[in-house]
Enzyme design. Structure first.
Site, short mmCIF file in Angstrom:
data_model
loop_
_atom_site.label_atom_id
_atom_site.label_comp_id
_atom_site.label_asym_id
_atom_site.label_seq_id
_atom_site.Cartn_x
_atom_site.Cartn_y
_atom_site.Cartn_z
N ASP A 265 0.81 -1.21 0.00
CA ASP A 265 0.00 0.00 0.00
C ASP A 265 0.85 1.27 0.00
OD1 ASP A 265 -2.42 1.48 0.26
OD2 ASP A 265 -2.23 1.49 2.44
N GLU B 131 3.33 -8.14 7.58
CA GLU B 131 2.07 -8.76 7.18
C GLU B 131 2.19 -9.85 6.13
OE1 GLU B 131 -0.85 -5.75 6.31
OE2 GLU B 131 -1.05 -5.31 8.43
N GLU C 56 0.81 -1.01 13.98
CA GLU C 56 -0.13 -0.23 13.17
C GLU C 56 -1.51 -0.29 13.81
OE1 GLU C 56 -0.43 -1.22 8.97
OE2 GLU C 56 1.75 -1.39 8.80
N TYR D 229 -6.79 -3.17 12.94
CA TYR D 229 -7.67 -2.08 12.48
C TYR D 229 -9.10 -2.27 12.97
CZ TYR D 229 -3.77 -0.34 9.78
OH TYR D 229 -2.55 0.18 9.42
C1 GCB Z 1 -1.46 -2.37 6.62
C2 GCB Z 1 -0.16 -2.25 5.91
C3 GCB Z 1 0.14 -0.82 5.52
C4 GCB Z 1 -1.13 -0.15 4.99
C5 GCB Z 1 -2.16 -0.16 6.08
C6 GCB Z 1 -3.51 0.45 5.64
O1 GCB Z 1 -1.72 -3.28 7.34
O2 GCB Z 1 0.92 -2.77 6.62
O3 GCB Z 1 1.16 -0.80 4.57
O4 GCB Z 1 -0.89 1.13 4.52
O5 GCB Z 1 -2.43 -1.47 6.46
O6 GCB Z 1 -3.68 1.65 5.82
O7 GCB Z 1 -4.34 -0.27 5.12
#
Ligand code: GCB
Length: 598
Positions: A164, A416, A510, A472
């Site tokens: 991403d 990941e 994250e 998330y």
């Molecule tokens: C993740 C990735 C990261 C993305 C992020 C997202 O898990 O490691 O590279 O930018 O999610 O914002 O979806």
């Protein structure tokens, strides 16, 4: 051993920067070599080096160019008696073939670490020399990072990253000609043990000759504090001034190869004395527990793309400090060396990550993997041995380059990947073993785990000295009105980790929510600044309920560029700061929390 030491100038060494305006030409049909471009580009345009080419163009097909492309410059080489001459590239993304005066000088795979080529026999001294570099930025399932290369109906190649962030490329870091004595220092490393007020530093210096080596340490005032002789030796610094977050004290260390009282070579560096350990559920800096607060970042800025810029970096450190942070992860690749030098000076902690990202079938599948959808198996293809070789090389170069920075407290071996099958363990186990064998400071190793890497399914978390989760809840899982359910699901997962983390710390590498800097809404909706705050409030509530959680690195420090797609509005907007480094509301929430959180 190929030396990756950062260039310096002193009585024994010298370098000349080749940064400036070079020539460049795209080579979509890969005809350059056959047509003799190694002797000069037939129809070039100008291009800055260092530089990311993509955002300098106004034409979309140039920005998105994928394939071979060439650079050329000429440089005058001053005569230097008795020196070996090298070309050093900070990084060329993703691979390079180098020609000097039409002759092949060497090549390098991997876009985020330096390489250095001996060109002594290819150059003419006291004359102008031609340097031509063939670069390629294609992604594949053996490249680090992983991706694919697509083809449009008009025959143009197009990058399909399994990650991403935009596939920025080019000669993105500085280039130098370096002059080094024939018998020279190739590398050094240190290990540190503390004993009351004293520190014992053991070191190894690698040289390509037999003369004796002397190491001398000076304090900030220039007083000699310690001295030792030998390529492998140690010294004690009494009443040591430690390197720490609020007092990042740096000694100077100078290694010399000597012949009687003559210096054959001399290499000066900074020495920050600190220890880093994982003990039970704790992460200890100089024996004292620390809690990691900060960000996952990118090297990413308007116009310059991934090019290093001191002013942008200085602003980033200022903002990170203002918000009360103490740490960042170099997601998802090793950054320019200057970032680490600045962290040493600023008193910042770095989790240094190798570009092992995209070890999933694709970004869209990666979202599906999060929802438990498709078969995500990755480590079964016949390309895996080559991928593992490239991954190993990237680990070696990262650790070789960054091991002497006090700011670097851990290495991250992946971001990941698919980990829910035994093959993933079989792939990663030798890489973790290899990384451990390279780092004399025994820094903790980790890797960032995706949402489907749950405690019961993940085969790779036992390899990590502390567990790192990318989660998330409240964004990809149960966002908006479902936030209360996100909290429940999050707690359920953390209850399961608790059992594994009796004796191991866990940090978040994250968590975040896309947020438009222009949206306000009461009550909140996803993408509004109010929602970003509610998202973080919920996440912090959960994190504060578990004593094995020892760090929170939010995603992301700033908005950043990605490939175009339906999940991104001109890039990823999970920044706490906008792409031009101004705060969203959440920045003030973090500041309030981190100024008191320890
Ligand atoms: C993740 C990735 C990261 C993305 C992020 C997202 O898990 O490691 O590279 O930018 O999610 O914002 O979806």
């Amino acid at each position: 051993m190929e030396s990756l030491l950062y260039p310096c100038i002193n009585a024994c060494r010298k370098f000349v920067s080749l940064d400036g305006l070079w020539k460049m030409q795209f080579d979509p049909s890969s005809c350059g070599k056959e047509e003799g471009w190694v002797n000069g580009l037939p129809d070039p345009f100008s291009m800055p080096v260092p530089g990311t080419f993509a955002d300098l163009f106004t034409e979309k097909e140039n920005r998105d160019y994928c394939g071979d492309f060439w650079y050329e410059t000429k440089f005058f080489l001053e005569k230097q008696e008795g020196k070996e001459i090298y070309l050093r590239f900070g990084s060329v993304t993703h691979r390079a073939e180098v020609y000097v005066n039409g002759q092949y000088a060497g090549s390098h795979e991997g876009g985020f670490t330096p390489f250095s080529l001996n060109i002594t026999n290819l150059v003419t001294q006291d004359a102008r020399n031609r340097l031509v570099v063939k670069v390629n930025n294609e992604l594949s399932e053996t490249s680090i990072p992983c991706g694919a290369t697509g083809m449009l109906s008009d025959g143009r190649k197009i990058a399909k990253p399994y990650f991403d962030f935009f596939n920025y490329s080019g000669i993105q870091r500085s280039v130098q000609v370096t002059y080094v004595p024939k018998e020279s220092i190739q590398d050094y490393d240190t290990s540190i043990s503390l004993n009351g007020n004293d520190a014992e530093i053991a070191y190894t210096v690698w040289t390509n000759g037999d003369h004796e080596v002397v190491a001398e340490v000076f304090d900030r005032k220039g007083n000699k504090t310690a001295e030792s002789r030998g390529k492998e030796s140690s010294f004690v610094i009494e009443n040591v001034h430690l390197w720490d977050l609020d007092d990042p004290y740096l000694y100077s260390i100078v290694f010399r190869i000597v012949d009687g009282d003559q210096d054959i070579d001399k290499y000066p560096a900074k020495l920050g004395i600190r220890t880093i350990q994982v003990q039970g559920k704790k992460i200890l800096l100089n024996g004292k527990e620390i809690y990691l607060k900060g960000y996952g970042k990118h090297e990413d800025f308007e116009v310059i793309g991934r090019t290093f810029n001191y002013s942008v970096a200085k602003r980033d450190y200022a903002l990170m400090k203002w918000s009360g942070a103490n740490c960042f992860r170099t997601s998802h690749y090793p950054y320019a060396e200057e970032w680490y030098q600045m962290a040493d000076e600023e008193g910042f902690l770095i989790i240094d990550e190798v570009p092992a990202v995209g070890m999933m079938r694709s970004l869209m599948n990666f979202a599906a993997a999060g929802a438990g959808g498709k078969d995500t198996r990755f480590f079964i293809a016949d390309t895996i041995p080559q991928l593992q070789e490239n991954h190993k090389q990237a680990i070696r170069e990262m650790i070789q380059r960054d091991k002497n920075h006090p700011s670097v407290i851990a290495f991250s071996i992946f971001n990941e990947p698919e980990t829910t099958y035994q093959e993933a363990y079989d792939y990663f186990k030798p890489l973790f073993d290899y990384a451990r064998s390279l780092d004399r400071q025994h820094r903790p190793l980790t890797g960032a785990l995706l949402v489907n890497s749950t405690p019961d399914r993940c085969h790779c978390h036992p390899l990590c000295d502390f567990i790192s989760l990318n989660r998330y809840y409240g964004w990809y899982i149960a966002g908006g009105p479902d936030l209360p359910d996100a909290e429940k699901a999050f707690r359920k997962e953390m209850d399961a980790w608790q059992k594994i983390c009796e004796d191991k710390p866990l940090i978040f590498t994250e968590f975040g929510a896309d947020t438009s800097a222009f949206e306000h809404k009461l009550p909140s909706v996803m993408w509004s600044q109010e929602y970003q705050n509610e998202y973080y409030d919920m996440n912090f509530r959960v994190m504060d309920s578990y004593d094995f959680i020892k760090g929170e690195l939010v995603w992301n420090f700033a908005d950043f560029q990605t490939t175009e797609g339906i999940m991104r509005v001109n890039g990823n907007k999970k920044g706490i700061f906008t792409r031009n480094r101004q705060p969203k509301d959440a920045a003030f929430l973090l500041k309030k929390r981190w100024e008191t959180k320890s």
